[in-house]
Design a protein around this motif. Structure first.
Motif, mmCIF file in Angstrom:
data_model
loop_
_atom_site.group_PDB
_atom_site.id
_atom_site.type_symbol
_atom_site.label_atom_id
_atom_site.label_comp_id
_atom_site.label_asym_id
_atom_site.label_seq_id
_atom_site.Cartn_x
_atom_site.Cartn_y
_atom_site.Cartn_z
ATOM 1 N N GLU A 95 0.826 -1.208 0.000
ATOM 2 C CA GLU A 95 0.000 0.000 0.000
ATOM 3 C C GLU A 95 0.862 1.261 0.000
ATOM 4 O O GLU A 95 0.581 2.227 -0.706
ATOM 5 N N VAL A 96 1.932 1.244 0.773
ATOM 6 C CA VAL A 96 2.839 2.398 0.806
ATOM 7 C C VAL A 96 3.479 2.592 -0.571
ATOM 8 O O VAL A 96 3.581 3.725 -1.064
ATOM 9 N N LYS A 97 3.901 1.499 -1.196
ATOM 10 C CA LYS A 97 4.497 1.606 -2.533
ATOM 11 C C LYS A 97 3.488 2.132 -3.550
ATOM 12 O O LYS A 97 3.833 2.887 -4.455
ATOM 13 N N ARG A 98 2.212 1.720 -3.382
ATOM 14 C CA ARG A 98 1.169 2.161 -4.307
ATOM 15 C C ARG A 98 0.878 3.651 -4.127
ATOM 16 O O ARG A 98 0.625 4.368 -5.088
ATOM 17 N N GLN A 99 0.935 4.126 -2.885
ATOM 18 C CA GLN A 99 0.580 5.519 -2.621
ATOM 19 C C GLN A 99 1.772 6.476 -2.694
ATOM 20 O O GLN A 99 1.590 7.688 -2.647
ATOM 21 N N ALA A 100 2.969 5.968 -2.828
ATOM 22 C CA ALA A 100 4.160 6.820 -2.870
ATOM 23 C C ALA A 100 4.106 7.855 -3.998
ATOM 24 O O ALA A 100 4.404 9.036 -3.756
#
Length: 159
Positions: A95-100
């Motif tokens: 999720e963090v990678k997707r929202q970065a």
């Protein structure tokens, strides 16, 4: 306290310590004073398997096995919990990678907006300074006339 019988006496300990164990492996361990005699080891293991356990040792063994099963169950529960945590951590990382990229875009917008706001504040400050100096002069003139008017009134009243 438990009454534990003493260990069985060794047979012929001199031969084992000196390395003269017969057909055992004495080559590697000669310098250490330890000899492995496979036939004696096999006899000891066979004797241990054929030993009868006392009631006390059987109870101890059952208690040990029950506690071991309890520990195994607890470790299984901990393992399941760790797997769940690992999966949650992986999902959070995804999720963090997707929202970065979205966060980077927001950060860039915030930087440009902050720069525009600083520019607008500078212009506004300049305009307010110009207005205040002109207003300040007008207010001073008006206050002087008011003070003169009050002074004239008081002079006429009491003077």
């Amino acid at each position: 306290t438990r009454n534990v019988p003493p260990p069985p006496a060794r047979t012929n300990p001199g031969n084992i310590a000196s390395g003269a164990g017969g057909n055992g492996r004495t080559g590697k361990n000669k310098g250490k004073g330890i000899a492995l005699d496979e036939s004696s080891l096999n006899e000891a293991m066979a004797g241990a398997e054929n030993m009868e356990h006392s009631e006390e040792s059987s109870a101890f063994r059952r208690e040990f096995e029950a506690k071991k099963k309890t520990q195994d169950k607890g470790l299984d529960d901990i393992s399941k919990g760790l797997r769940v945590l690992r999966n949650l951590g992986g999902e959070m990382d995804d999720e963090v990678k997707r929202q970065a990229p979205v966060m980077d875009a927001i950060d860039n917008k915030m930087d440009s907006t902050a720069a525009e706001l600083r520019t607008a504040n500078g212009k506004l400050k300049k305009i307010v300074t110009q207005m205040r100096s002109t207003r300040h002069f007008c207010i001073d003139v008006i206050l002087i006339f008011i003070v003169l008017g009050i002074s004239l009134y008081l002079y006429n009243q009491f003077g």
